[in-house]
Design a protein around this motif. Structure first.
Motif, mmCIF file in Angstrom:
data_model
loop_
_atom_site.group_PDB
_atom_site.id
_atom_site.type_symbol
_atom_site.label_atom_id
_atom_site.label_comp_id
_atom_site.label_asym_id
_atom_site.label_seq_id
_atom_site.Cartn_x
_atom_site.Cartn_y
_atom_site.Cartn_z
ATOM 1 N N PHE A 197 -15.026 -63.470 -3.725
ATOM 2 C CA PHE A 197 -15.224 -64.912 -3.541
ATOM 3 C C PHE A 197 -14.405 -65.459 -2.382
ATOM 4 O O PHE A 197 -14.664 -66.560 -1.909
ATOM 5 C CB PHE A 197 -14.851 -65.666 -4.823
ATOM 6 N N THR A 198 -13.383 -64.712 -1.972
ATOM 7 C CA THR A 198 -12.533 -65.213 -0.903
ATOM 8 C C THR A 198 -12.986 -64.654 0.443
ATOM 9 O O THR A 198 -13.866 -63.806 0.519
ATOM 10 C CB THR A 198 -11.062 -64.838 -1.143
ATOM 11 N N LYS A 199 -12.348 -65.139 1.486
ATOM 12 C CA LYS A 199 -12.734 -64.801 2.851
ATOM 13 C C LYS A 199 -11.490 -64.355 3.616
ATOM 14 O O LYS A 199 -10.409 -64.908 3.442
ATOM 15 C CB LYS A 199 -13.345 -66.055 3.498
ATOM 16 N N THR A 200 -11.646 -63.321 4.435
ATOM 17 C CA THR A 200 -10.519 -62.843 5.230
ATOM 18 C C THR A 200 -10.037 -63.941 6.173
ATOM 19 O O THR A 200 -10.830 -64.601 6.828
ATOM 20 C CB THR A 200 -10.921 -61.609 6.053
ATOM 21 N N GLN A 201 -8.719 -64.143 6.195
ATOM 22 C CA GLN A 201 -8.142 -65.093 7.146
ATOM 23 C C GLN A 201 -7.795 -64.337 8.420
ATOM 24 O O GLN A 201 -6.970 -63.429 8.414
ATOM 25 C CB GLN A 201 -6.884 -65.744 6.573
ATOM 26 N N GLU A 202 -8.437 -64.713 9.507
ATOM 27 C CA GLU A 202 -8.199 -64.031 10.770
ATOM 28 C C GLU A 202 -6.869 -64.479 11.387
ATOM 29 O O GLU A 202 -6.414 -65.599 11.171
ATOM 30 C CB GLU A 202 -9.342 -64.316 11.749
ATOM 31 N N ALA A 203 -6.263 -63.579 12.131
ATOM 32 C CA ALA A 203 -5.017 -63.908 12.823
ATOM 33 C C ALA A 203 -5.280 -64.951 13.908
ATOM 34 O O ALA A 203 -6.337 -64.960 14.537
ATOM 35 C CB ALA A 203 -4.407 -62.655 13.424
ATOM 36 N N ILE A 204 -4.340 -65.857 14.075
ATOM 37 C CA ILE A 204 -4.448 -66.915 15.081
ATOM 38 C C ILE A 204 -3.159 -66.928 15.898
ATOM 39 O O ILE A 204 -2.062 -66.870 15.341
ATOM 40 C CB ILE A 204 -4.646 -68.298 14.425
ATOM 41 N N GLU A 205 -3.281 -67.000 17.207
ATOM 42 C CA GLU A 205 -2.127 -67.173 18.094
ATOM 43 C C GLU A 205 -2.494 -68.232 19.136
ATOM 44 O O GLU A 205 -3.230 -67.949 20.074
ATOM 45 C CB GLU A 205 -1.736 -65.858 18.774
ATOM 46 N N LEU A 206 -1.980 -69.436 18.950
ATOM 47 C CA LEU A 206 -2.231 -70.530 19.889
ATOM 48 C C LEU A 206 -0.962 -70.824 20.687
ATOM 49 O O LEU A 206 0.150 -70.603 20.204
ATOM 50 C CB LEU A 206 -2.669 -71.782 19.140
ATOM 51 N N TYR A 207 -1.156 -71.343 21.910
ATOM 52 C CA TYR A 207 -0.030 -71.772 22.744
ATOM 53 C C TYR A 207 1.042 -70.682 22.820
ATOM 54 O O TYR A 207 2.205 -70.886 22.471
ATOM 55 C CB TYR A 207 0.568 -73.070 22.195
ATOM 56 N N GLN A 208 0.641 -69.509 23.279
ATOM 57 C CA GLN A 208 1.559 -68.378 23.271
ATOM 58 C C GLN A 208 2.740 -68.579 24.210
ATOM 59 O O GLN A 208 3.841 -68.119 23.917
ATOM 60 C CB GLN A 208 0.798 -67.106 23.646
ATOM 61 N N GLU A 209 2.520 -69.243 25.321
ATOM 62 C CA GLU A 209 3.643 -69.567 26.203
ATOM 63 C C GLU A 209 4.391 -70.777 25.653
ATOM 64 O O GLU A 209 3.790 -71.752 25.197
ATOM 65 C CB GLU A 209 3.147 -69.872 27.620
#
Length: 420
Positions: A197-209
């Motif tokens: 019933f759940t969904k994989t949470q994808e990795a997020i990387e914002l504003y790396q600098e």
């Protein structure tokens, strides 16, 4: 005799509505789009201090739309999108000796024909929302939370309020930079699905600098919290060598005779309508000075010009008007758009910018690649979270990338020509 039409005042949340969470939940790691965060905290505000169990919390969509100044017609459509996605959102809660990964909501349902949304919070939320005692909780006014325009502002406000409420004598509150990014939802680790019933949470990387993190997260949050909150903050950068590795916050109280935000501050949307044209118009409006942005004539002029001339044409004439209009901004902007005053001015600005940039430092390939990664991440997560804010920020970074790429190419061409 002409009939006088009285404009109805927008309905606001009760000034007594409070969002109460355990300190562990305030310090949890999660990433929520702004619309979902607003719905979630509206639901949490319904919980009473003497409640002993979680129940189904019913939110009238029309009432929620009134809180935020959203047209009721579009609010129903947007609420369906929010209820569809909010059940998949993970939160990672650390307690002494344990780490809980769970979803916020076990069930969210928009009921056709009723104008109501039913939300049931996850059972894992019970120890963090019910029967909170011994001061192990933090309270925030719902109305103030709803006034914030950025999810990062909202998260940083709660983190700083928690620190100050529970350790008011401390002069500074320090966060390691990597951990702060995770707390704000800028950096999110991948979480595999736990059941069908759940969904994989994808990795997020914002504003790396760090410089982009500072510009689009820290500075935005500081401006908004200091303008609207009952606390404000300043911060210092802690460096080990050249890189910033931590931030030290100085938090201070801001006495407010009235915490109710103005109607203009509450003119927010749950999520912006989809569509590239609307994204472009909203991005262009973000360049207009605050005191002129809400004017219907300015918006209509920008919408018409964008359709006729395109994004870049309109942007350069807005920036030209910002630099030169001393009065009658709308009229000045109209004239600039008609004749394209911004064309030569933009060339001059670009030449000056290139000269200054070259004098200060060279652009490296690593810097360009990092900037390109930030743009792709913003665009990808804008689509995943239906967030126009992220798309607009990607557009700004694209312009910066184009400028720096031009500098980089020019520098490397010169080096090749100078080689024996």
């Amino acid at each position: 005799m002409a009939k006088v039409v009285t404009k109805q005042k927008r309905k606001l949340p009760p000034s007594t509505a409070v969002v109460t969470q355990s300190n562990e939940l305030v310090s949890a790691r999660y990433a929520l789009p702004l619309g979902e965060m607003r719905l979630l905290f509206t639901v949490i505000s319904k919980i009473q201090p003497d409640d002993t169990k979680l129940t189904v919390y019913r939110i009238p969509v029309a009432e929620f739309a009134d809180f935020l100044g959203v047209a009721k017609g579009s609010a129903y459509t947007e609420m369906k999108k929010i209820t569809h996605s909010i059940v998949t959102r993970y939160v990672e809660i650390k307690s002494p000796g344990r780490l809980v990964q769970t979803t916020w909501v076990s069930q969210a349902e928009y009921i056709d024909g009723t104008g109501m949304v039913d939300v049931r919070l996850s059972e894992a939320m019970i120890p963090h929302l019910l029967q909170l005692k011994n001061g192990n909780f933090t309270q925030c006014k719902l109305l103030m939370l709803l006034s914030f325009k950025s999810q990062y502002t909202l998260r940083l406000y709660m983190l700083l309020k928690q620190k100050r409420d529970h350790n008011p004598r401390a002069k500074n509150y320090e966060f390691e930079l990597g951990e702060l990014r995770k707390l704000l939802g800028v950096s999110v680790e991948r979480i595999e699905r736990t059941d069908k019933f759940t969904k994989t949470q994808e990795a997020i990387e914002l504003y790396q600098e760090y410089r982009t993190f500072k510009k689009y997260v820290l500075e935005v949050a500081q401006k908004e919290i200091n303008a609207k909150g009952d606390i404000g903050f300043e911060y210092d950068e802690i460096r080990h060598g050249r890189p910033v590795t931590a931030l030290s916050f100085r938090v201070f109280s801001i006495p407010r005779t009235e915490l109710l935000p103005t109607e203009q501050q509450l003119s927010l949307s749950l999520t912006a309508q989809s569509g590239t044209d609307l994204d472009f118009v909203e991005t262009l409006l973000s360049f207009v000075p605050d005191q002129h942005r809400a004017k219907k004539g300015v918006r209509a002029t920008i919408e018409a010009a964008e359709k006729t001339h395109g994004f870049d044409y309109v942007k350069r004439n807005i920036l030209y008007s910002n630099a030169h209009a001393s009065q009658n901004y709308a009229g000045y902007l109209n004239g600039a758009l008609a004749i394209d005053y911004g064309h030569d001015w933009e060339i001059e600005q670009q030449q000056a910018s290139r000269a200054a940039e070259k004098a200060q430092k060279q652009v490296t390939l690593l810097e360009l690649n990092t900037l390109a990664d930030d743009i792709r991440a913003l665009q990808r997560n804008s689509k995943l979270s239906n967030s126009p804010e992220l798309w607009q920020q990607a557009e700004v970074l694209k312009a910066e990338y184009a400028r720096k790429r031009e500098i980089y190419d020019a520098e490397n061409t010169e080096e090749e020509e100078n080689e024996p």
